[in-house]
Design a protein around this motif. Structure first.
Motif, mmCIF file in Angstrom:
data_model
loop_
_atom_site.group_PDB
_atom_site.id
_atom_site.type_symbol
_atom_site.label_atom_id
_atom_site.label_comp_id
_atom_site.label_asym_id
_atom_site.label_seq_id
_atom_site.Cartn_x
_atom_site.Cartn_y
_atom_site.Cartn_z
ATOM 1 N N PRO A 1 -3.493 -5.482 15.979
ATOM 2 C CA PRO A 1 -2.118 -5.277 16.432
ATOM 3 C C PRO A 1 -1.469 -4.078 15.741
ATOM 4 C CG PRO A 1 -2.449 -7.561 15.729
ATOM 5 C CD PRO A 1 -3.685 -6.800 15.351
ATOM 6 N N GLU A 2 -1.891 -3.808 14.510
ATOM 7 C CA GLU A 2 -1.293 -2.682 13.765
ATOM 8 C C GLU A 2 -1.907 -1.340 14.128
ATOM 9 O OE1 GLU A 2 -2.709 -5.338 12.037
ATOM 10 O OE2 GLU A 2 -1.455 -5.833 10.296
ATOM 11 N N LEU B 1 -4.525 -0.173 12.748
ATOM 12 C CA LEU B 1 -4.822 0.395 11.433
ATOM 13 C C LEU B 1 -6.140 -0.147 10.915
ATOM 14 C CD1 LEU B 1 -1.423 -0.145 9.522
ATOM 15 C CD2 LEU B 1 -2.271 2.020 10.420
ATOM 16 N N GLN C 1 -11.910 -15.419 12.081
ATOM 17 C CA GLN C 1 -10.701 -14.820 11.502
ATOM 18 C C GLN C 1 -10.732 -13.299 11.618
ATOM 19 O OE1 GLN C 1 -8.267 -16.734 10.512
ATOM 20 N NE2 GLN C 1 -9.503 -18.583 10.768
ATOM 21 N N LEU D 1 -8.707 -10.202 10.001
ATOM 22 C CA LEU D 1 -7.774 -9.965 8.890
ATOM 23 C C LEU D 1 -7.426 -8.496 8.777
ATOM 24 C CD1 LEU D 1 -10.066 -12.058 6.614
ATOM 25 C CD2 LEU D 1 -7.840 -12.864 7.387
ATOM 26 N N SER D 2 -6.156 -8.227 8.478
ATOM 27 C CA SER D 2 -5.721 -6.842 8.331
ATOM 28 C C SER D 2 -4.998 -6.648 7.008
ATOM 29 C CB SER D 2 -4.800 -6.460 9.491
ATOM 30 O OG SER D 2 -3.636 -7.247 9.457
ATOM 31 N N GLN D 3 -4.672 -5.420 6.725
ATOM 32 C CA GLN D 3 -3.989 -4.991 5.497
ATOM 33 C C GLN D 3 -4.911 -5.177 4.279
ATOM 34 O OE1 GLN D 3 -1.451 -3.226 4.774
ATOM 35 N NE2 GLN D 3 -0.243 -3.199 6.662
ATOM 36 N N LEU E 1 -4.759 -5.072 1.033
ATOM 37 C CA LEU E 1 -4.449 -5.935 -0.115
ATOM 38 C C LEU E 1 -4.524 -7.414 0.271
ATOM 39 C CD1 LEU E 1 -3.556 -3.193 -1.285
ATOM 40 C CD2 LEU E 1 -1.638 -4.358 -2.339
ATOM 41 N N ALA E 2 -4.118 -7.734 1.497
ATOM 42 C CA ALA E 2 -4.219 -9.113 1.974
ATOM 43 C C ALA E 2 -5.685 -9.511 2.157
ATOM 44 C CB ALA E 2 -3.451 -9.271 3.285
ATOM 45 N N GLU F 1 -7.142 -10.181 -1.342
ATOM 46 C CA GLU F 1 -6.689 -11.496 -1.853
ATOM 47 C C GLU F 1 -7.453 -12.624 -1.131
ATOM 48 O OE1 GLU F 1 -3.874 -12.480 -3.969
ATOM 49 O OE2 GLU F 1 -2.793 -10.589 -4.242
ATOM 50 N N TYR F 2 -7.665 -12.468 0.178
ATOM 51 C CA TYR F 2 -8.432 -13.464 0.945
ATOM 52 C C TYR F 2 -9.865 -13.571 0.416
ATOM 53 C CZ TYR F 2 -11.061 -15.297 5.005
ATOM 54 O OH TYR F 2 -11.903 -16.012 5.832
ATOM 55 N N GLU G 1 -9.891 -15.458 -2.733
ATOM 56 C CA GLU G 1 -9.671 -16.903 -2.575
ATOM 57 C C GLU G 1 -10.896 -17.598 -1.973
ATOM 58 O OE1 GLU G 1 -4.796 -16.609 -2.030
ATOM 59 O OE2 GLU G 1 -6.024 -17.052 -0.278
#
Lengths: 213, 213
Positions: B48-49, B51, B60, B62-64, B66-67, B70-71, B74
């Protein structure tokens, strides 16, 4: 706790929302960015970045709004500002970063000043720059929210998260600079829902001790 | 896992380092930013971004950067990329955000293009803009690192963290654009230490399948 902040700084506003959502009391220390107080003692000695907000918690001095909110969530877990599942946490963080990394950095005071003072950009072109990054950046957020099954009354589900703490200040900025917002209806629905919540209302710039007209 | 990325994107480079530090295998899917592939199908339907990077892990998306990191931390906790204590975690995140929010957003491709195409800025002024944000931004990171008791051979202690994953790509960019770096000796000492580590070496742009001279 002491929060060093400025009523109009949207990074400060994010942390004020998080503190209000958690019901945490704090001392409000104003730092006047337009007067350049962030570059002078005593604040400059506290903040290696010379940026607000800074949170002092006991002997800890914390900077960067997103890092501060994660710290508050770890040290005061209720109510949680991140979901429990890693994919949900990643989604909330990505939404926050879509604003904190893709929109806000382009439009803060020192960047706008550089455009005008160093690059000789006109006021009109500067305002066009501001609106461009807000409008295209929020469009990306709209694509993230619209139709996603995890989007609820808030950005993620029906309780406020880190993403809402970052979204709301960005909309305040967008409105102040007359940005177009009719192309982001899901974003605005979430914003309007947030602004019914006492924590978001209490944290807004006009309620701050250093607020100016 | 599939990582959609571009060899020269520093946000992509951050995630490649984290994946390498965790010893995780992934399929490398190149997205050529200069050719605008991030704005076209199939990538635009995934992101959606629009980017890079995007990480696909099972169902899943996943974007960004830093997120994503972190994922990964975890879901694959060893070796950890964040310290165990909340103040340490806040320090590492703040260092990462000092680069990801204060330096990098001002210097990515679409911003540099706006300066030239919309604002008519000269190449010389554009390069001055680039160097200004890198040099002043890294100075703030230097103030965070120099003399802080938690700074070790890496940004925080003697093992790599999220902060190092973000610092190293920024230094690659700084070197590519001939930025001054002699005013940030602690930053450069950490960078040089990172570049002895096999994960940082393996993740660098020149080692990517889509690398260009």
């Amino acid at each position: 706790m002491k929060l060093h902040n400025y009523f109009r700084s949207s990074a400060s506003f994010r942390v004020r929302i998080a503190l209000a959502l958690k019901g945490l009391d704090y001392e409000y220390v104003p730092v006047h960015l337009v007067k350049g107080e962030q570059l002078q003692a005593p604040f400059a000695q506290l903040s290696p970045e010379r940026l607000v907000p800074v949170l002092q918690d006991g002997d800890q001095t914390l900077s960067q709004s997103l890092a501060i909110i994660e710290y508050l969530d770890e040290t005061h877990p209720e109510p949680p500002l991140l979901p429990a599942d890693p994919p949900g946490r990643a989604r909330v963080r990505a939404l926050a970063l879509d604003i904190a990394c893709e929109i806000h950095p382009l439009n803060n005071l020192r960047v706008l000043r550089y455009l005008v003072r160093q690059l000789g950009v006109s006021d009109e072109a500067k305002n066009g720059w501001y609106r461009h990054w807000v409008e295209t950046g929020l469009e990306a957020v709209e694509r993230q929210l619209a139709g996603h099954p995890a989007t609820g009354r808030y950005c993620h589900g029906d309780t406020p998260t880190l993403a809402d703490c970052v979204l709301v200040p960005q909309i305040f900025n967008a409105q102040r600079f007359d940005c177009r917002l009719d192309h982001v209806p899901t974003v605005m629905k979430v914003f309007e829902h947030c602004m019914q919540h006492p924590a978001f209302i209490a944290a807004q710039p006009s309620r701050c001790p250093d607020a100016e007209a």
